[in-house]
Design a protein around this motif. Sequence first.
Motif, PDB file in Angstrom:
ATOM      1  N   ALA A 123      57.401  34.618  84.463  1.00  0.00           N
ATOM      2  CA  ALA A 123      56.785  34.284  83.175  1.00  0.00           C
ATOM      3  C   ALA A 123      55.327  33.887  83.336  1.00  0.00           C
ATOM      4  O   ALA A 123      54.557  33.934  82.364  1.00  0.00           O
ATOM      5  N   ASP A 124      54.925  33.521  84.571  1.00  0.00           N
ATOM      6  CA  ASP A 124      53.553  33.090  84.824  1.00  0.00           C
ATOM      7  C   ASP A 124      52.785  34.015  85.757  1.00  0.00           C
ATOM      8  O   ASP A 124      51.553  34.124  85.652  1.00  0.00           O
ATOM      9  N   LEU A 125      53.490  34.669  86.690  1.00  0.00           N
ATOM     10  CA  LEU A 125      52.805  35.481  87.712  1.00  0.00           C
ATOM     11  C   LEU A 125      53.663  36.681  88.067  1.00  0.00           C
ATOM     12  O   LEU A 125      54.867  36.540  88.332  1.00  0.00           O
ATOM     13  N   VAL A 126      53.045  37.854  88.074  1.00  0.00           N
ATOM     14  CA  VAL A 126      53.735  39.101  88.406  1.00  0.00           C
ATOM     15  C   VAL A 126      52.904  39.846  89.439  1.00  0.00           C
ATOM     16  O   VAL A 126      51.694  40.043  89.257  1.00  0.00           O
ATOM     17  N   PHE A 127      53.568  40.259  90.526  1.00  0.00           N
ATOM     18  CA  PHE A 127      52.916  41.063  91.553  1.00  0.00           C
ATOM     19  C   PHE A 127      53.210  42.537  91.297  1.00  0.00           C
ATOM     20  O   PHE A 127      54.368  42.924  91.058  1.00  0.00           O
ATOM     21  N   LEU A 128      52.190  43.374  91.406  1.00  0.00           N
ATOM     22  CA  LEU A 128      52.321  44.821  91.250  1.00  0.00           C
ATOM     23  C   LEU A 128      51.593  45.503  92.397  1.00  0.00           C
ATOM     24  O   LEU A 128      50.584  44.974  92.902  1.00  0.00           O
ATOM     25  N   TRP A 129      52.100  46.679  92.777  1.00  0.00           N
ATOM     26  CA  TRP A 129      51.392  47.470  93.780  1.00  0.00           C
ATOM     27  C   TRP A 129      50.154  48.109  93.144  1.00  0.00           C
ATOM     28  O   TRP A 129      50.187  48.515  91.991  1.00  0.00           O
ATOM     29  N   LYS A 130      49.099  48.176  93.917  1.00  0.00           N
ATOM     30  CA  LYS A 130      47.879  48.810  93.427  1.00  0.00           C
ATOM     31  C   LYS A 130      48.132  50.290  93.194  1.00  0.00           C
ATOM     32  O   LYS A 130      48.815  50.960  93.981  1.00  0.00           O
ATOM     33  N   GLU A 131      47.604  50.806  92.114  1.00  0.00           N
ATOM     34  CA  GLU A 131      47.814  52.218  91.778  1.00  0.00           C
ATOM     35  C   GLU A 131      47.110  53.114  92.795  1.00  0.00           C
ATOM     36  O   GLU A 131      46.063  52.771  93.333  1.00  0.00           O
ATOM     37  N   GLY A 132      47.719  54.258  93.012  1.00  0.00           N
ATOM     38  CA  GLY A 132      47.126  55.211  93.946  1.00  0.00           C
ATOM     39  C   GLY A 132      47.798  55.156  95.292  1.00  0.00           C
ATOM     40  O   GLY A 132      48.895  55.704  95.483  1.00  0.00           O
ATOM     41  N   ASP A 133      47.184  54.480  96.236  1.00  0.00           N
ATOM     42  CA  ASP A 133      47.686  54.399  97.611  1.00  0.00           C
ATOM     43  C   ASP A 133      47.760  52.939  98.019  1.00  0.00           C
ATOM     44  O   ASP A 133      46.840  52.403  98.645  1.00  0.00           O
ATOM     45  N   PRO A 134      48.853  52.254  97.711  1.00  0.00           N
ATOM     46  CA  PRO A 134      48.894  50.802  97.951  1.00  0.00           C
ATOM     47  C   PRO A 134      48.998  50.398  99.416  1.00  0.00           C
ATOM     48  O   PRO A 134      48.638  49.305  99.782  1.00  0.00           O
ATOM     49  N   VAL A 135      49.510  51.301 100.272  1.00  0.00           N
ATOM     50  CA  VAL A 135      49.678  50.990 101.694  1.00  0.00           C
ATOM     51  C   VAL A 135      49.019  52.087 102.513  1.00  0.00           C
ATOM     52  O   VAL A 135      49.303  53.272 102.319  1.00  0.00           O
ATOM     53  N   GLN A 136      48.117  51.684 103.393  1.00  0.00           N
ATOM     54  CA  GLN A 136      47.485  52.615 104.327  1.00  0.00           C
ATOM     55  C   GLN A 136      47.841  52.206 105.747  1.00  0.00           C
ATOM     56  O   GLN A 136      48.004  51.018 106.042  1.00  0.00           O
ATOM     57  N   VAL A 137      47.963  53.193 106.617  1.00  0.00           N
ATOM     58  CA  VAL A 137      48.292  52.958 108.026  1.00  0.00           C
ATOM     59  C   VAL A 137      47.209  53.594 108.871  1.00  0.00           C
ATOM     60  O   VAL A 137      46.749  54.714 108.574  1.00  0.00           O
ATOM     61  N   VAL A 138      46.779  52.903 109.908  1.00  0.00           N
ATOM     62  CA  VAL A 138      45.757  53.435 110.793  1.00  0.00           C
ATOM     63  C   VAL A 138      46.232  54.760 111.397  1.00  0.00           C
ATOM     64  O   VAL A 138      47.421  54.940 111.699  1.00  0.00           O
ATOM     65  N   LYS A 178      57.950  44.751  98.385  1.00  0.00           N
ATOM     66  CA  LYS A 178      58.372  45.019  99.754  1.00  0.00           C
ATOM     67  C   LYS A 178      57.891  46.393 100.200  1.00  0.00           C
ATOM     68  O   LYS A 178      57.703  47.311  99.392  1.00  0.00           O
ATOM     69  N   VAL A 179      57.691  46.499 101.510  1.00  0.00           N
ATOM     70  CA  VAL A 179      57.351  47.762 102.165  1.00  0.00           C
ATOM     71  C   VAL A 179      58.427  48.036 103.203  1.00  0.00           C
ATOM     72  O   VAL A 179      58.689  47.186 104.062  1.00  0.00           O
ATOM     73  N   ASP A 180      59.072  49.176 103.132  1.00  0.00           N
ATOM     74  CA  ASP A 180      60.077  49.580 104.110  1.00  0.00           C
ATOM     75  C   ASP A 180      59.444  50.553 105.091  1.00  0.00           C
ATOM     76  O   ASP A 180      58.990  51.646 104.711  1.00  0.00           O
TER      77      ASP A 180
END
Length: 452
Positions: free
Chosen positions: A194-209, A240-242
């Motif tokens: 009700a106060d705070l919501v986490f969302l993944w950033k649009e596009g490419d939320p996770v990058q790997v080297v 979460k990231v699997d």
Amino acid sequence: MKMSKSKTRTLHCLWLFLLACLCSASLANNAKINFREKEKKVLDQILGQGKYDARIRPSGINGTGPAIVRINLFVRSIATISDIKMEYSVQLTFREQWLDERLKFDDFAGRLKYLTLTEANRVWMPDLFFSNEKEGHFHNIIMPNVYIRIFPNGSVLYSIRISLTLACPMNLKLYPLDRQVCSLRMASYGWTTADLVFLWKEGDPVQVVKNLHLPRFTLEKFLTDYCNSKTNTGEYSCLKVDLLFKREFSYYLIQIYIPCCMLVIVSWVSFWLDQGAVPARVSLGVTTLLTMATQTSGINASLPPVSYTKAIDVWTGVCLTFVFGALLEFALVNYASRSDMHRESIKKKRRDMEQASMDAASDLLDTDSNATFAMKPLVRHPGDPLALEKLRQCEVHMAPQKRPNCCRTWLSKFPTRSKRIDVISRITFPLVFALFNLVYWSTYLFRDEEEN
């Protein structure tokens, strides 16, 4: 005189040019100084004492609803993946971005793109934590690897480099032919949805080297998802990231599977040794058995004590059984060899007795033939050797003729039972081990993880 006037004019022009350059440089420097002064004034204006309270969360969209925080990650490296501790270590750049309209400022016609801060306590921060974290630390060499950027529209970007050791519950039923899914979970500690919501950033939320290298695993893919949790105190936002890791099998093939096969094959050498070579066959069987047991204990030492059977347990257990079976086979051969010797001694005594009886009977016949009144008896005594010989010939002729059996014909070449056991073992052991390999690899290589 004319040349001197021209030189004077040239020098005068050069002086004027240099003076103009100095003036422009000083003006530019003053402009920069004035611009930095403007940044200071903007910071004092939006973050001054009594003007901004970092304890109060920003409003949501259109001033209502929960604050929206968008997350993205950059995985820099994955150090270790421990099977026995069921954990993995990762270093990443963590970023989160949200809108705080209280931090809006004038960008001076686009000249002021953003303001940079290094103190996180100056502005409101989301109370995010990593729910499956075991250990973690920030990086402070040479300076703390963290920054906060405030944009003219009130958007705040927080970026930090951190190292984490995260729990990774593993299913080792197919070890070492398995795939493991290790998660990275992020959730709010105190603010509900009700106060705070986490969302993944649009596009490419996770990058790997790109040059990510792991010693015994390969990162096949990664998936992002939401994992909101409900407790007695409310519902909390969670991301979460699997990470899907595939175990590299070549290492285990060289270090475990091939040496075990070699030990099993070496244990079969005793089948080709002479039955009388007791020290050689016993030492070979005991040595291979102890080596196989040491190999098994070394494998189990690098794995956690789980209640289910792993693929490597099946392999080492069957290999240990084959080595132990080869040792028991020698015990059986030794027992059969002593039985053969005892049987041969009994047969020899019986042949000697029959030969003595036949010699005595022939002497009696020779004596009777000299008498003119000798007559052949109509009925012979049951103990007469001639009667026994005729009875044996009749049994042979009256016995039913059996069809020739290739296996029996081949085994008849080996007169003793002990030799037959060795010959049968030379064929049976490799065939059964080859059949086991066929079943083992076809079962575990094509088995679906979801069946577990």
